[in-house]
Design a protein around this motif. Structure first.
Motif, PDB file in Angstrom:
ATOM      1  N   ASP A  37       0.810  -1.210   0.000  1.00  0.00           N
ATOM      2  CA  ASP A  37       0.000   0.000   0.000  1.00  0.00           C
ATOM      3  C   ASP A  37       0.845   1.263   0.000  1.00  0.00           C
ATOM      4  O   ASP A  37       0.398   2.317  -0.441  1.00  0.00           O
ATOM      5  CB  ASP A  37      -0.987  -0.005   1.168  1.00  0.00           C
ATOM      6  CG  ASP A  37      -0.325  -0.185   2.520  1.00  0.00           C
ATOM      7  OD1 ASP A  37       0.820  -0.688   2.598  1.00  0.00           O
ATOM      8  OD2 ASP A  37      -0.969   0.151   3.532  1.00  0.00           O
ATOM      9  N   SER A  38       2.089   1.173   0.468  1.00  0.00           N
ATOM     10  CA  SER A  38       2.985   2.324   0.515  1.00  0.00           C
ATOM     11  C   SER A  38       4.422   1.825   0.558  1.00  0.00           C
ATOM     12  O   SER A  38       4.759   1.012   1.425  1.00  0.00           O
ATOM     13  CB  SER A  38       2.695   3.161   1.769  1.00  0.00           C
ATOM     14  OG  SER A  38       3.750   4.069   2.038  1.00  0.00           O
ATOM     15  N   LEU A  39       5.246   2.310  -0.363  1.00  0.00           N
ATOM     16  CA  LEU A  39       6.659   1.931  -0.320  1.00  0.00           C
ATOM     17  C   LEU A  39       7.347   2.509   0.910  1.00  0.00           C
ATOM     18  O   LEU A  39       8.226   1.876   1.487  1.00  0.00           O
ATOM     19  CB  LEU A  39       7.386   2.394  -1.588  1.00  0.00           C
ATOM     20  CG  LEU A  39       7.076   1.610  -2.860  1.00  0.00           C
ATOM     21  CD1 LEU A  39       7.724   2.280  -4.072  1.00  0.00           C
ATOM     22  CD2 LEU A  39       7.528   0.158  -2.745  1.00  0.00           C
ATOM     23  N   ALA A  40       6.937   3.691   1.325  1.00  0.00           N
ATOM     24  CA  ALA A  40       7.564   4.345   2.481  1.00  0.00           C
ATOM     25  C   ALA A  40       7.181   3.666   3.791  1.00  0.00           C
ATOM     26  O   ALA A  40       8.035   3.483   4.666  1.00  0.00           O
ATOM     27  CB  ALA A  40       7.183   5.819   2.524  1.00  0.00           C
ATOM     28  N   TYR A  41       5.912   3.288   3.930  1.00  0.00           N
ATOM     29  CA  TYR A  41       5.414   2.681   5.168  1.00  0.00           C
ATOM     30  C   TYR A  41       4.487   1.512   4.828  1.00  0.00           C
ATOM     31  O   TYR A  41       3.270   1.613   5.009  1.00  0.00           O
ATOM     32  CB  TYR A  41       4.677   3.722   6.027  1.00  0.00           C
ATOM     33  CG  TYR A  41       5.533   4.895   6.391  1.00  0.00           C
ATOM     34  CD1 TYR A  41       6.507   4.789   7.384  1.00  0.00           C
ATOM     35  CD2 TYR A  41       5.399   6.100   5.717  1.00  0.00           C
ATOM     36  CE1 TYR A  41       7.311   5.866   7.708  1.00  0.00           C
ATOM     37  CE2 TYR A  41       6.203   7.192   6.033  1.00  0.00           C
ATOM     38  CZ  TYR A  41       7.158   7.059   7.025  1.00  0.00           C
ATOM     39  OH  TYR A  41       7.956   8.120   7.350  1.00  0.00           O
ATOM     40  N   PRO A  42       5.052   0.413   4.341  1.00  0.00           N
ATOM     41  CA  PRO A  42       4.190  -0.703   3.920  1.00  0.00           C
ATOM     42  C   PRO A  42       3.462  -1.341   5.099  1.00  0.00           C
ATOM     43  O   PRO A  42       4.076  -1.703   6.099  1.00  0.00           O
ATOM     44  CB  PRO A  42       5.165  -1.682   3.270  1.00  0.00           C
ATOM     45  CG  PRO A  42       6.503  -1.352   3.845  1.00  0.00           C
ATOM     46  CD  PRO A  42       6.468   0.105   4.166  1.00  0.00           C
ATOM     47  N   SER A  43       2.132  -1.460   4.955  1.00  0.00           N
ATOM     48  CA  SER A  43       1.350  -2.121   5.998  1.00  0.00           C
ATOM     49  C   SER A  43       0.458  -3.221   5.428  1.00  0.00           C
ATOM     50  O   SER A  43      -0.012  -4.070   6.178  1.00  0.00           O
ATOM     51  CB  SER A  43       0.492  -1.106   6.764  1.00  0.00           C
ATOM     52  OG  SER A  43      -0.472  -0.526   5.906  1.00  0.00           O
ATOM     53  N   ARG A  44       0.231  -3.207   4.103  1.00  0.00           N
ATOM     54  CA  ARG A  44      -0.590  -4.236   3.469  1.00  0.00           C
ATOM     55  C   ARG A  44       0.089  -4.726   2.195  1.00  0.00           C
ATOM     56  O   ARG A  44       0.773  -3.965   1.522  1.00  0.00           O
ATOM     57  CB  ARG A  44      -1.985  -3.692   3.128  1.00  0.00           C
ATOM     58  CG  ARG A  44      -2.785  -3.330   4.355  1.00  0.00           C
ATOM     59  CD  ARG A  44      -4.215  -2.894   4.042  1.00  0.00           C
ATOM     60  NE  ARG A  44      -4.242  -1.897   2.987  1.00  0.00           N
ATOM     61  CZ  ARG A  44      -5.204  -1.816   2.054  1.00  0.00           C
ATOM     62  NH1 ARG A  44      -6.201  -2.668   2.043  1.00  0.00           N
ATOM     63  NH2 ARG A  44      -5.171  -0.868   1.138  1.00  0.00           N
ATOM     64  N   LEU A  45      -0.140  -5.996   1.878  1.00  0.00           N
ATOM     65  CA  LEU A  45       0.435  -6.654   0.708  1.00  0.00           C
ATOM     66  C   LEU A  45      -0.685  -7.220  -0.146  1.00  0.00           C
ATOM     67  O   LEU A  45      -1.586  -7.885   0.370  1.00  0.00           O
ATOM     68  CB  LEU A  45       1.358  -7.793   1.160  1.00  0.00           C
ATOM     69  CG  LEU A  45       1.915  -8.719   0.069  1.00  0.00           C
ATOM     70  CD1 LEU A  45       2.927  -7.968  -0.801  1.00  0.00           C
ATOM     71  CD2 LEU A  45       2.549  -9.942   0.699  1.00  0.00           C
ATOM     72  N   LEU A  46      -0.620  -6.967  -1.461  1.00  0.00           N
ATOM     73  CA  LEU A  46      -1.588  -7.534  -2.398  1.00  0.00           C
ATOM     74  C   LEU A  46      -1.094  -8.902  -2.843  1.00  0.00           C
ATOM     75  O   LEU A  46       0.018  -9.037  -3.338  1.00  0.00           O
ATOM     76  CB  LEU A  46      -1.753  -6.621  -3.618  1.00  0.00           C
ATOM     77  CG  LEU A  46      -2.793  -7.073  -4.629  1.00  0.00           C
ATOM     78  CD1 LEU A  46      -4.201  -6.978  -4.046  1.00  0.00           C
ATOM     79  CD2 LEU A  46      -2.689  -6.248  -5.904  1.00  0.00           C
ATOM     80  N   VAL A  47      -1.927  -9.918  -2.641  1.00  0.00           N
ATOM     81  CA  VAL A  47      -1.587 -11.277  -3.053  1.00  0.00           C
ATOM     82  C   VAL A  47      -2.592 -11.741  -4.094  1.00  0.00           C
ATOM     83  O   VAL A  47      -3.731 -11.270  -4.133  1.00  0.00           O
ATOM     84  CB  VAL A  47      -1.531 -12.244  -1.854  1.00  0.00           C
ATOM     85  CG1 VAL A  47      -0.403 -11.855  -0.908  1.00  0.00           C
ATOM     86  CG2 VAL A  47      -2.855 -12.296  -1.111  1.00  0.00           C
ATOM     87  N   ALA A  48      -2.150 -12.667  -4.949  1.00  0.00           N
ATOM     88  CA  ALA A  48      -2.979 -13.143  -6.052  1.00  0.00           C
ATOM     89  C   ALA A  48      -3.095 -14.662  -5.989  1.00  0.00           C
ATOM     90  O   ALA A  48      -2.093 -15.357  -5.819  1.00  0.00           O
ATOM     91  CB  ALA A  48      -2.353 -12.711  -7.376  1.00  0.00           C
ATOM     92  N   ARG A  49      -4.338 -15.161  -6.147  1.00  0.00           N
ATOM     93  CA  ARG A  49      -4.563 -16.606  -6.127  1.00  0.00           C
ATOM     94  C   ARG A  49      -4.592 -17.134  -7.563  1.00  0.00           C
ATOM     95  O   ARG A  49      -5.347 -16.651  -8.397  1.00  0.00           O
ATOM     96  CB  ARG A  49      -5.873 -16.949  -5.423  1.00  0.00           C
ATOM     97  CG  ARG A  49      -6.033 -18.457  -5.199  1.00  0.00           C
ATOM     98  CD  ARG A  49      -7.224 -18.773  -4.363  1.00  0.00           C
ATOM     99  NE  ARG A  49      -8.439 -18.447  -5.115  1.00  0.00           N
ATOM    100  CZ  ARG A  49      -9.665 -18.548  -4.606  1.00  0.00           C
ATOM    101  NH1 ARG A  49      -9.842 -18.920  -3.349  1.00  0.00           N
ATOM    102  NH2 ARG A  49     -10.711 -18.256  -5.341  1.00  0.00           N
ATOM    103  N   ARG A  50      -3.765 -18.154  -7.827  1.00  0.00           N
ATOM    104  CA  ARG A  50      -3.660 -18.750  -9.155  1.00  0.00           C
ATOM    105  C   ARG A  50      -4.952 -19.457  -9.547  1.00  0.00           C
ATOM    106  O   ARG A  50      -5.577 -20.115  -8.724  1.00  0.00           O
ATOM    107  CB  ARG A  50      -2.524 -19.781  -9.206  1.00  0.00           C
ATOM    108  CG  ARG A  50      -1.127 -19.256  -9.019  1.00  0.00           C
ATOM    109  CD  ARG A  50      -0.589 -18.511 -10.165  1.00  0.00           C
ATOM    110  NE  ARG A  50      -0.688 -19.242 -11.422  1.00  0.00           N
ATOM    111  CZ  ARG A  50      -0.047 -18.910 -12.522  1.00  0.00           C
ATOM    112  NH1 ARG A  50       0.763 -17.875 -12.518  1.00  0.00           N
ATOM    113  NH2 ARG A  50      -0.204 -19.582 -13.639  1.00  0.00           N
ATOM    114  N   SER A  51      -5.298 -19.331 -10.828  1.00  0.00           N
ATOM    115  CA  SER A  51      -6.418 -20.091 -11.384  1.00  0.00           C
ATOM    116  C   SER A  51      -5.914 -21.152 -12.359  1.00  0.00           C
ATOM    117  O   SER A  51      -6.660 -22.045 -12.742  1.00  0.00           O
ATOM    118  CB  SER A  51      -7.404 -19.159 -12.089  1.00  0.00           C
ATOM    119  OG  SER A  51      -6.762 -18.437 -13.121  1.00  0.00           O
ATOM    120  N   ALA A  52      -4.656 -21.053 -12.752  1.00  0.00           N
ATOM    121  CA  ALA A  52      -4.056 -22.002 -13.704  1.00  0.00           C
ATOM    122  C   ALA A  52      -2.548 -21.957 -13.517  1.00  0.00           C
ATOM    123  O   ALA A  52      -2.019 -20.974 -13.010  1.00  0.00           O
ATOM    124  CB  ALA A  52      -4.431 -21.610 -15.132  1.00  0.00           C
TER     125      ALA A  52
END
Length: 153
Positions: free
Chosen positions: A14-29
């Protein structure tokens, strides 16, 4: 070590300076990886460097543009070993435009709290990504045991 197929991935925060959340992706294939979570990205194509490939892959897979931060450095010249044929370099990234959507190779995206290392470690990641999760958390000062889920999960 022989040259491996180069793959790139993004730890979108969410922020390079103060990262607090990470976006993850679930594979479909492909079927053997469907349902497992990963860092979005993909293969470097001929004529591309790693960062060009990462920008292209994120636009194709998620419909977003990002600003890249520091690399989450792996233990090998080509980054993190994925298998005997491929290795992945991973960069921290922050969204600059677009709303992430699972456009290609994924069926679900989720923002996870980086302060909850146990939640990250318990997620069913692609097995090769567990060490990358540990590297990411160490890079932002949140050490955790990410050797994989406990037996029975």
């Amino acid at each position: 070590m022989t040259s491996l197929k180069q793959v790139v991935g993004a730890a979108i925060v969410d922020s390079l300076a103060y990262p607090s959340r990470l976006l993850v992706a679930r594979r479909s294939a492909p079927p053997m990886l469907a349902g497992l979570w990963e860092f979005p990205g993909g293969k470097v194509e001929p004529g591309e460097n790693c960062t060009q490939a990462l920008h292209r892959e994120l636009m194709e897979e998620l419909g977003v543009s990002v600003r890249l931060g520091t690399e989450v450095e792996g233990p090998h010249e080509q980054g993190w070993l994925l298998n005997e044929r491929a290795a992945m370099r991973v960069w921290m990234a922050e969204l600059t435009s677009g709303v992430p959507r699972p456009l290609e190779d994924h069926d679900l995206l989720n923002w996870l709290d980086l302060g909850s290392a146990e939640t990250l470690a318990a997620l069913p990641w692609i097995p090769a990504d567990y060490p990358i999760v540990a590297g990411l958390l160490a890079a932002i000062g949140e050490p955790v045991d990410t050797t994989g889920p406990a037996p029975g999960r």
